[in-house]
Design a protein around this motif. Structure first.
Motif, mmCIF file in Angstrom:
data_model
loop_
_atom_site.group_PDB
_atom_site.id
_atom_site.type_symbol
_atom_site.label_atom_id
_atom_site.label_comp_id
_atom_site.label_asym_id
_atom_site.label_seq_id
_atom_site.Cartn_x
_atom_site.Cartn_y
_atom_site.Cartn_z
ATOM 1 N N PHE A 105 56.947 -15.875 75.555
ATOM 2 C CA PHE A 105 56.435 -16.763 74.516
ATOM 3 C C PHE A 105 57.299 -18.004 74.303
ATOM 4 O O PHE A 105 56.835 -19.031 73.834
ATOM 5 N N ASN A 106 58.600 -17.906 74.637
ATOM 6 C CA ASN A 106 59.508 -19.061 74.564
ATOM 7 C C ASN A 106 59.556 -19.685 73.170
ATOM 8 O O ASN A 106 59.686 -20.906 73.040
ATOM 9 N N LEU A 107 59.448 -18.866 72.146
ATOM 10 C CA LEU A 107 59.613 -19.362 70.782
ATOM 11 C C LEU A 107 61.096 -19.397 70.434
ATOM 12 O O LEU A 107 61.888 -18.616 70.958
ATOM 13 N N PHE A 108 61.474 -20.320 69.547
ATOM 14 C CA PHE A 108 62.865 -20.371 69.089
ATOM 15 C C PHE A 108 63.097 -19.215 68.120
ATOM 16 O O PHE A 108 62.503 -19.175 67.039
ATOM 17 N N PRO A 109 63.971 -18.253 68.469
ATOM 18 C CA PRO A 109 64.089 -17.036 67.653
ATOM 19 C C PRO A 109 64.670 -17.277 66.273
ATOM 20 O O PRO A 109 64.402 -16.512 65.349
ATOM 21 N N HIS A 110 65.477 -18.352 66.119
ATOM 22 C CA HIS A 110 66.149 -18.587 64.837
ATOM 23 C C HIS A 110 65.311 -19.430 63.884
ATOM 24 O O HIS A 110 65.728 -19.701 62.753
ATOM 25 N N ARG A 111 64.127 -19.861 64.328
ATOM 26 C CA ARG A 111 63.270 -20.691 63.487
ATOM 27 C C ARG A 111 62.040 -19.902 63.045
ATOM 28 O O ARG A 111 61.592 -18.990 63.744
ATOM 29 N N GLN A 162 52.347 -14.677 71.071
ATOM 30 C CA GLN A 162 51.638 -15.510 72.042
ATOM 31 C C GLN A 162 50.623 -16.414 71.358
ATOM 32 O O GLN A 162 50.428 -17.563 71.772
ATOM 33 N N ARG A 163 50.007 -15.941 70.289
ATOM 34 C CA ARG A 163 49.084 -16.798 69.534
ATOM 35 C C ARG A 163 49.835 -17.926 68.834
ATOM 36 O O ARG A 163 49.328 -19.051 68.743
ATOM 37 N N VAL A 164 51.051 -17.655 68.356
ATOM 38 C CA VAL A 164 51.883 -18.728 67.808
ATOM 39 C C VAL A 164 52.213 -19.748 68.900
ATOM 40 O O VAL A 164 52.188 -20.963 68.670
ATOM 41 N N ALA A 165 52.519 -19.260 70.103
ATOM 42 C CA ALA A 165 52.815 -20.163 71.213
ATOM 43 C C ALA A 165 51.619 -21.064 71.527
ATOM 44 O O ALA A 165 51.787 -22.252 71.846
ATOM 45 N N ILE A 166 50.423 -20.513 71.432
ATOM 46 C CA ILE A 166 49.223 -21.325 71.650
ATOM 47 C C ILE A 166 49.088 -22.372 70.549
ATOM 48 O O ILE A 166 48.807 -23.552 70.819
ATOM 49 N N ALA A 167 49.305 -21.962 69.298
ATOM 50 C CA ALA A 167 49.243 -22.913 68.186
ATOM 51 C C ALA A 167 50.284 -24.008 68.351
ATOM 52 O O ALA A 167 50.020 -25.193 68.069
ATOM 53 N N ARG A 168 51.481 -23.642 68.810
ATOM 54 C CA ARG A 168 52.534 -24.637 69.031
ATOM 55 C C ARG A 168 52.100 -25.668 70.069
ATOM 56 O O ARG A 168 52.320 -26.874 69.894
ATOM 57 N N ALA A 169 51.495 -25.209 71.150
ATOM 58 C CA ALA A 169 51.033 -26.149 72.178
ATOM 59 C C ALA A 169 49.923 -27.049 71.642
ATOM 60 O O ALA A 169 49.895 -28.254 71.917
ATOM 61 N N LEU A 170 49.017 -26.484 70.859
ATOM 62 C CA LEU A 170 47.916 -27.271 70.304
ATOM 63 C C LEU A 170 48.396 -28.308 69.300
ATOM 64 O O LEU A 170 47.743 -29.342 69.108
ATOM 65 N N ALA A 171 49.526 -28.057 68.663
ATOM 66 C CA ALA A 171 50.039 -28.982 67.641
ATOM 67 C C ALA A 171 50.373 -30.353 68.222
ATOM 68 O O ALA A 171 50.432 -31.341 67.479
ATOM 69 N N MET A 172 50.593 -30.431 69.526
ATOM 70 C CA MET A 172 50.869 -31.718 70.164
ATOM 71 C C MET A 172 49.588 -32.466 70.539
ATOM 72 O O MET A 172 49.646 -33.538 71.142
ATOM 73 N N ASP A 173 48.432 -31.893 70.177
ATOM 74 C CA ASP A 173 47.135 -32.499 70.475
ATOM 75 C C ASP A 173 47.030 -32.850 71.962
ATOM 76 O O ASP A 173 46.780 -34.001 72.332
ATOM 77 N N LYS A 175 45.893 -33.171 75.961
ATOM 78 C CA LYS A 175 44.654 -33.463 76.684
ATOM 79 C C LYS A 175 44.216 -32.265 77.521
ATOM 80 O O LYS A 175 43.022 -32.085 77.774
ATOM 81 N N VAL A 176 45.187 -31.482 77.975
ATOM 82 C CA VAL A 176 44.898 -30.320 78.815
ATOM 83 C C VAL A 176 45.878 -29.214 78.459
ATOM 84 O O VAL A 176 47.021 -29.482 78.090
ATOM 85 N N MET A 177 45.414 -27.964 78.545
ATOM 86 C CA MET A 177 46.266 -26.807 78.281
ATOM 87 C C MET A 177 46.446 -26.017 79.570
ATOM 88 O O MET A 177 45.478 -25.748 80.293
ATOM 89 N N LEU A 178 47.694 -25.646 79.841
ATOM 90 C CA LEU A 178 48.029 -24.811 80.989
ATOM 91 C C LEU A 178 48.459 -23.444 80.479
ATOM 92 O O LEU A 178 49.316 -23.344 79.606
ATOM 93 N N PHE A 179 47.866 -22.399 81.026
ATOM 94 C CA PHE A 179 48.218 -21.024 80.647
ATOM 95 C C PHE A 179 48.708 -20.296 81.897
ATOM 96 O O PHE A 179 47.940 -20.130 82.856
ATOM 97 N N ASP A 180 49.967 -19.886 81.875
ATOM 98 C CA ASP A 180 50.537 -19.174 83.018
ATOM 99 C C ASP A 180 50.569 -17.675 82.710
ATOM 100 O O ASP A 180 51.514 -17.179 82.111
ATOM 101 N N GLU A 181 49.500 -16.979 83.080
ATOM 102 C CA GLU A 181 49.361 -15.540 82.835
ATOM 103 C C GLU A 181 49.727 -15.188 81.383
ATOM 104 O O GLU A 181 50.666 -14.421 81.132
ATOM 105 N N PRO A 182 48.986 -15.722 80.423
ATOM 106 C CA PRO A 182 49.375 -15.582 79.015
ATOM 107 C C PRO A 182 49.329 -14.165 78.476
ATOM 108 O O PRO A 182 49.884 -13.902 77.411
ATOM 109 N N THR A 183 48.671 -13.247 79.190
ATOM 110 C CA THR A 183 48.570 -11.875 78.690
ATOM 111 C C THR A 183 49.397 -10.883 79.495
ATOM 112 O O THR A 183 49.400 -9.688 79.180
#
Length: 261
Positions: A105-111, A162-173, A175-183
């Motif tokens: 998910f590559n989320l910042f653990p301390h935030r 993983q849903r937070v990671a998707i929301a994080r990517a969408l927050a940058m608005d 043009k295209v989304m890349l999903f590398d085996e998200p599940t």
């Protein structure tokens, strides 16, 4: 180093619609191993492309080259008609238009969840904090997690992270989304909650490149399935055609193995 003189495989004719993503004769090596071998592919605006194939076929490498998380040795990559630079400020600018969701998910653990989503819009896009937080809450509601905004990643399940990671990517608005085996890193019961979010994005018209082992998703959601083997695109076509009557022996062997499980 990519070849600065390399031209697209099929230059867009005057007046034609420019594809949102174009890869032209892209090759990538790890020493003597050719991870991508002369790959050319267009993705139209609003198209959902599922990339399938056995492990080691080049799927993830292909996905990661689109925003130069992986460098390439030859070929060109264009985003919305602009050639992707190799480095520097222009690369960062174009990369901001490409959302990426990884296996981990590559989320910042301390935030907090909210801070994970607002960090890039504030720092990269220069968006006001109040606006960024309002957008983050809207996106968290979209992925079913607005009540988790104050939590940290360690307090979330894998599916929630993983849903937070998707929301994080969408927050940058993007043009295209890349999903590398998200599940692939999720327990079976969490897979559908992530795929449901991706299906919702597809229904909303988001342009997506999805590397996946989920054949049901590829069959039901993708506009096109790309089958890779040994670093090359072996087949590309509509899901109904690929799953019912694949053209190549390699694709038939692959489907026989994955669909029998």
């Amino acid at each position: 180093m990519s070849d600065p003189d390399s031209a697209p495989a099929d230059p867009t004719p005057p007046g034609a619609v420019v594809p949102l993503v174009r890869l032209s004769h892209v090759s990538k090596y790890y020493g003597a191993f050719r991870a991508l071998d002369d790959v050319s592919m267009d993705i139209r605006r609003g198209e959902v492309v599922a990339v399938v194939g056995a492990s080691g076929s080049g799927k993830s490498t292909l996905c990661r080259t689109v925003n130069r998380l992986e460098t390439i040795q030859s070929g060109t990559i264009e985003i919305d008609g602009e050639r992707l630079p190799e480095e520097g400020r222009e690369l960062a600018r174009l990369r901001a238009d490409v959302g990426m969701v990884f296996q981990s998910f590559n989320l910042f653990p301390h935030r907090t969840v909210l801070d994970n989503i607002t960090l890039a819009p504030i720092r990269v896009r220069g968006i006001d904090r109040a606006e960024a937080e309002a957008t983050a809450h809207r996106l968290l509601e979209r992925v079913g997690l607005d009540d988790q905004a104050a939590k940290r990643p360690a307090q979330l399940s894998g599916g929630q992270a993983q849903r937070v990671a998707i929301a994080r990517a969408l927050a940058m608005d993007p043009k295209v989304m890349l999903f590398d085996e998200p599940t692939s890193a999720l327990d079976p019961e969490m897979i559908n909650e992530v795929l449901d979010v991706v299906k919702g994005l597809a229904a909303d018209g988001m342009t997506m490149l999805v590397v996946t082992h989920e054949m049901g998703f590829a069959r039901s959601v993708a506009d096109r399935v790309v089958f890779m083997d040994a670093g090359r695109i072996v087949e590309s076509g509509a899901p109904a055609d690929f799953f019912s009557a694949p053209d190549t022996e390699r694709a038939r062997d692959f489907l026989a193995k994955v669909l029998s499980h």
